[in-house]
Write a protein that holds these residues in place. Structure first.
Motif, short mmCIF file in Angstrom:
data_model
loop_
_atom_site.label_atom_id
_atom_site.label_comp_id
_atom_site.label_asym_id
_atom_site.label_seq_id
_atom_site.Cartn_x
_atom_site.Cartn_y
_atom_site.Cartn_z
N LEU A 58 1.64 3.17 -2.18
CA LEU A 58 0.38 4.11 -2.11
C LEU A 58 -0.82 3.19 -2.27
O LEU A 58 -1.72 3.36 -1.62
N VAL A 61 -1.17 0.83 1.00
CA VAL A 61 -1.74 1.51 2.19
C VAL A 61 -3.25 2.23 1.98
O VAL A 61 -4.07 1.91 2.70
N TYR A 62 -3.36 2.39 0.58
CA TYR A 62 -4.80 2.84 0.30
C TYR A 62 -5.73 1.67 0.38
O TYR A 62 -6.89 1.87 0.97
N ARG A 65 -6.57 1.06 4.05
CA ARG A 65 -7.26 2.15 4.82
C ARG A 65 -8.64 2.45 4.01
O ARG A 65 -9.47 3.06 4.60
N SER A 92 -2.63 8.09 2.67
CA SER A 92 -1.79 7.04 1.82
C SER A 92 -0.43 7.94 1.19
O SER A 92 0.63 7.45 1.23
#
Length: 123
Positions: A58, A61-62, A65, A92
């Motif tokens: 998490l 990915v966060y 992005r 995410s």
């Protein structure tokens, strides 16, 4: 997100009781406590490991992005940065649930590969 979490929780909640019963049915009487404790120990260990791995997924990915910064700072953002952060967090979370789905599919596959003598006592 709540619906996905509810569905996953209901499915996993049904599995936990069945798993403990299966282990207790197949364990010798003199090792019943050890078998039950072993299941609970590995469930706890798996929960901790899963939280760490999926939390890392998490966060990474966060970070790739999002607008930058930790997920805890989303509430402090304003304007388009706030919208971008919310979108990044939502996508995410979707990635985490997709990964968890893959892990569950592997678990179901492995469960179907148990020896017939173990599965026969399940019914």
């Amino acid at each position: 997100m709540r619906g996905a979490m509810l569905l996953m929780g209901l499915g996993f909640g049904q599995l936990v009781g069945q798993l403990i019963q299966l282990v207790q049915d197949t364990a010798p009487a003199h090792q019943l406590g050890v078998a039950t404790t072993g299941v609970r120990f590995f469930q706890t260990l798996g929960s901790a490991l899963g939280a760490a791995v999926f939390g890392t997924v998490l966060s990474r990915v966060y970070a790739s992005r999002g607008p930058g910064g930790p997920t805890g700072g989303i509430s402090e953002l304003t304007g388009s940065a706030h919208q971008q952060a919310l979108h990044a967090f939502t996508s995410s979370t979707n990635v985490v649930f997709c990964c968890a789905t893959g892990v569950m599919i592997v678990a179901v596959f492995l469960a179907t590969r148990l020896p017939a003598t173990v599965r026969a006592q399940e019914t």
